[in-house]
Design a protein around this motif. Structure first.
Motif, PDB file in Angstrom:
ATOM      1  N   LEU A   1      -6.919  -1.445  -5.975  1.00 42.72           N
ATOM      2  CA  LEU A   1      -6.186  -0.659  -4.984  1.00 42.72           C
ATOM      3  C   LEU A   1      -4.850  -0.186  -5.535  1.00 42.72           C
ATOM      4  O   LEU A   1      -4.432   0.956  -5.284  1.00 42.72           O
ATOM      5  N   GLN A   2      -4.176  -1.038  -6.298  1.00 38.65           N
ATOM      6  CA  GLN A   2      -2.907  -0.632  -6.911  1.00 38.65           C
ATOM      7  C   GLN A   2      -3.125   0.466  -7.940  1.00 38.65           C
ATOM      8  O   GLN A   2      -2.335   1.408  -8.041  1.00 38.65           O
ATOM      9  N   ARG A   3      -4.189   0.346  -8.680  1.00 44.44           N
ATOM     10  CA  ARG A   3      -4.531   1.371  -9.671  1.00 44.44           C
ATOM     11  C   ARG A   3      -4.832   2.694  -8.978  1.00 44.44           C
ATOM     12  O   ARG A   3      -4.378   3.761  -9.429  1.00 44.44           O
ATOM     13  N   ASP A   4      -5.558   2.639  -7.880  1.00 44.99           N
ATOM     14  CA  ASP A   4      -5.891   3.860  -7.139  1.00 44.99           C
ATOM     15  C   ASP A   4      -4.638   4.521  -6.577  1.00 44.99           C
ATOM     16  O   ASP A   4      -4.513   5.753  -6.609  1.00 44.99           O
TER      17      ASP A   4
ATOM     18  N   ALA B   1       7.698  -2.694   0.680  1.00 40.53           N
ATOM     19  CA  ALA B   1       7.087  -1.450   0.222  1.00 40.53           C
ATOM     20  C   ALA B   1       5.753  -1.720  -0.454  1.00 40.53           C
ATOM     21  O   ALA B   1       5.518  -2.802  -0.997  1.00 40.53           O
ATOM     22  N   ASP B   2       4.885  -0.712  -0.428  1.00 40.42           N
ATOM     23  CA  ASP B   2       3.601  -0.809  -1.132  1.00 40.42           C
ATOM     24  C   ASP B   2       3.764  -0.512  -2.614  1.00 40.42           C
ATOM     25  O   ASP B   2       2.984  -0.984  -3.434  1.00 40.42           O
TER      26      ASP B   2
ATOM     27  N   LEU C   1       9.107  -5.274  -2.529  1.00 47.24           N
ATOM     28  CA  LEU C   1       7.657  -5.089  -2.503  1.00 47.24           C
ATOM     29  C   LEU C   1       6.933  -6.103  -1.626  1.00 47.24           C
ATOM     30  O   LEU C   1       7.347  -7.260  -1.508  1.00 47.24           O
ATOM     31  N   ARG C   2       5.832  -5.655  -1.048  1.00 46.13           N
ATOM     32  CA  ARG C   2       4.878  -6.565  -0.427  1.00 46.13           C
ATOM     33  C   ARG C   2       4.276  -7.465  -1.499  1.00 46.13           C
ATOM     34  O   ARG C   2       4.343  -7.156  -2.692  1.00 46.13           O
ATOM     35  N   ASP C   3       3.654  -8.545  -1.076  1.00 48.66           N
ATOM     36  CA  ASP C   3       3.033  -9.449  -2.044  1.00 48.66           C
ATOM     37  C   ASP C   3       1.954  -8.749  -2.862  1.00 48.66           C
ATOM     38  O   ASP C   3       1.693  -9.107  -4.008  1.00 48.66           O
TER      39      ASP C   3
ATOM     40  N   THR D   1       5.655 -11.392  -8.572  1.00 47.63           N
ATOM     41  CA  THR D   1       4.495 -11.244  -9.462  1.00 47.63           C
ATOM     42  C   THR D   1       3.670 -10.011  -9.103  1.00 47.63           C
ATOM     43  O   THR D   1       2.461 -10.105  -8.881  1.00 47.63           O
ATOM     44  N   PRO D   2       4.284  -8.843  -9.015  1.00 50.06           N
ATOM     45  CA  PRO D   2       3.498  -7.653  -8.683  1.00 50.06           C
ATOM     46  C   PRO D   2       2.706  -7.159  -9.886  1.00 50.06           C
ATOM     47  O   PRO D   2       2.988  -7.535 -11.029  1.00 50.06           O
ATOM     48  N   GLY D   3       1.714  -6.337  -9.619  1.00 48.74           N
ATOM     49  CA  GLY D   3       1.096  -5.605 -10.701  1.00 48.74           C
ATOM     50  C   GLY D   3       2.092  -4.597 -11.238  1.00 48.74           C
ATOM     51  O   GLY D   3       2.924  -4.061 -10.488  1.00 48.74           O
ATOM     52  N   ILE D   4       2.056  -4.356 -12.529  1.00 44.54           N
ATOM     53  CA  ILE D   4       2.987  -3.415 -13.162  1.00 44.54           C
ATOM     54  C   ILE D   4       2.185  -2.326 -13.857  1.00 44.54           C
ATOM     55  O   ILE D   4       1.237  -2.614 -14.590  1.00 44.54           O
ATOM     56  N   VAL D   5       2.585  -1.078 -13.629  1.00 46.83           N
ATOM     57  CA  VAL D   5       1.970   0.046 -14.327  1.00 46.83           C
ATOM     58  C   VAL D   5       3.077   0.821 -15.039  1.00 46.83           C
ATOM     59  O   VAL D   5       4.041   1.259 -14.402  1.00 46.83           O
TER      60      VAL D   5
END
Length: 270
Positions: free
Chosen positions: A139-142, A60-61, A83-85, A109-113
């Motif tokens: 891109l993750q933030r967007d 998943a994205d 999750l995808r990398d 190690t994904p980005g976390i929001v």
């Protein structure tokens, strides 16, 4: 087009799902153990599963956690399989810090929001504050901003310590306004209006005034001055509400600080 896995289809999760379906073309998979809630999600035309382990459609994205706080750690522990990398983990679970979530990620190690929405998200009018960690890419933030904007107004803060104040203001804030409507209704009845008329006046007055504040370029203070005639009825009421010691402002400051301090305590008890 992104693939979003949403864990939890309760009130907030379902509100997000409806907003996403109405405003985006992304693909969605819902994970929800409750039969009734899962069927409600399925009625929105999305794939729905009872267990996260059953999702085998690839990476998943975004993994969005909208469950009770005590299940966040276990869900985060499965992020590597979901999750995808370059995927992002978004949590709207109350009180769970980015550090606590990261402790449960194992080798992922994904980005976390971390996001704090509020209840008006149910009608697409929420206030959603998001705090990204250092691993979150543009891109993750967007993508996070796009998803959260579907249920209201989204903004970002970079310092997670501010999330306690966010919780106290916008997270708990709707309850303050609901109580204000209750109090204004009671005051209207005390002034001689019957219960139905009092309720209608209080609700529509608050709704109209809030809409005016949002839609106007004029500050709330200036709007207040515009409706306050010298020696008029509004001025008489405001002398009570704006008392420096017992007025509304010192009362709300005390209330918000009490909520903030409680949020800090709850976070420390994790």
């Amino acid at each position: 087009m992104a693939h979003i896995v949403l864990v939890g289809a309760g009130n907030m999760g379902f509100a997000m799902l409806k907003g996403w379906k109405a405003a985006t073309s992304h693909e969605f998979t819902v994970i929800e153990p409750s039969d009734n809630l899962r069927k409600r999600a399925e009625a929105e035309g999305v794939e729905s599963l009872s267990n996260l382990d059953d999702w085998t459609n690839g990476k998943a994205d975004a993994l969005v956690i909208a469950t009770k706080p005590d299940t966040v750690g276990a869900i985060a522990g499965k992020a590597k399989e979901v999750l995808r990398d370059d995927g992002v983990l978004i949590s709207v679970a109350a009180g769970k810090s980015v550090d606590l979530i990261r402790e449960n990620l194992r080798s992922a190690t994904p980005g976390i929001v971390r996001c704090m929405p509020n209840t008006p998200a149910a009608i697409g009018q929420g206030m959603i504050v998001c705090c990204p960690d250092a691993n979150v890419s543009p891109l993750q933030r967007d993508l996070t901003a796009e998803l959260m904007s579907c249920i209201g107004k989204a903004l970002f803060v970079e310092n997670e310590a501010l999330m306690d104040a966010v919780t106290a203001v916008s997270g708990s804030g709707p309850a303050y306004l609901f109580h204000f409507v209750e109090a204004l209704t009671s005051a209207a009845e005390a002034a001689g209006l019957d219960a139905d008329v009092a309720s209608q006046l209080a609700k529509q007055t608050v709704f109209g005034a809030a809409s005016l504040v949002i839609g106007s370029d004029v500050t709330p203070g200036e709007l207040r001055r515009q409706v306050t005639s010298p020696k008029g009825t509004t001025e008489a009421a405001l002398k009570v509400l704006m008392d420096e010691k017992a007025g509304l402002t010192p009362l709300l400051i005390s209330a918000v600080l009490a909520a903030k301090n409680r949020s800090v305590d709850l976070g420390s008890a994790q």
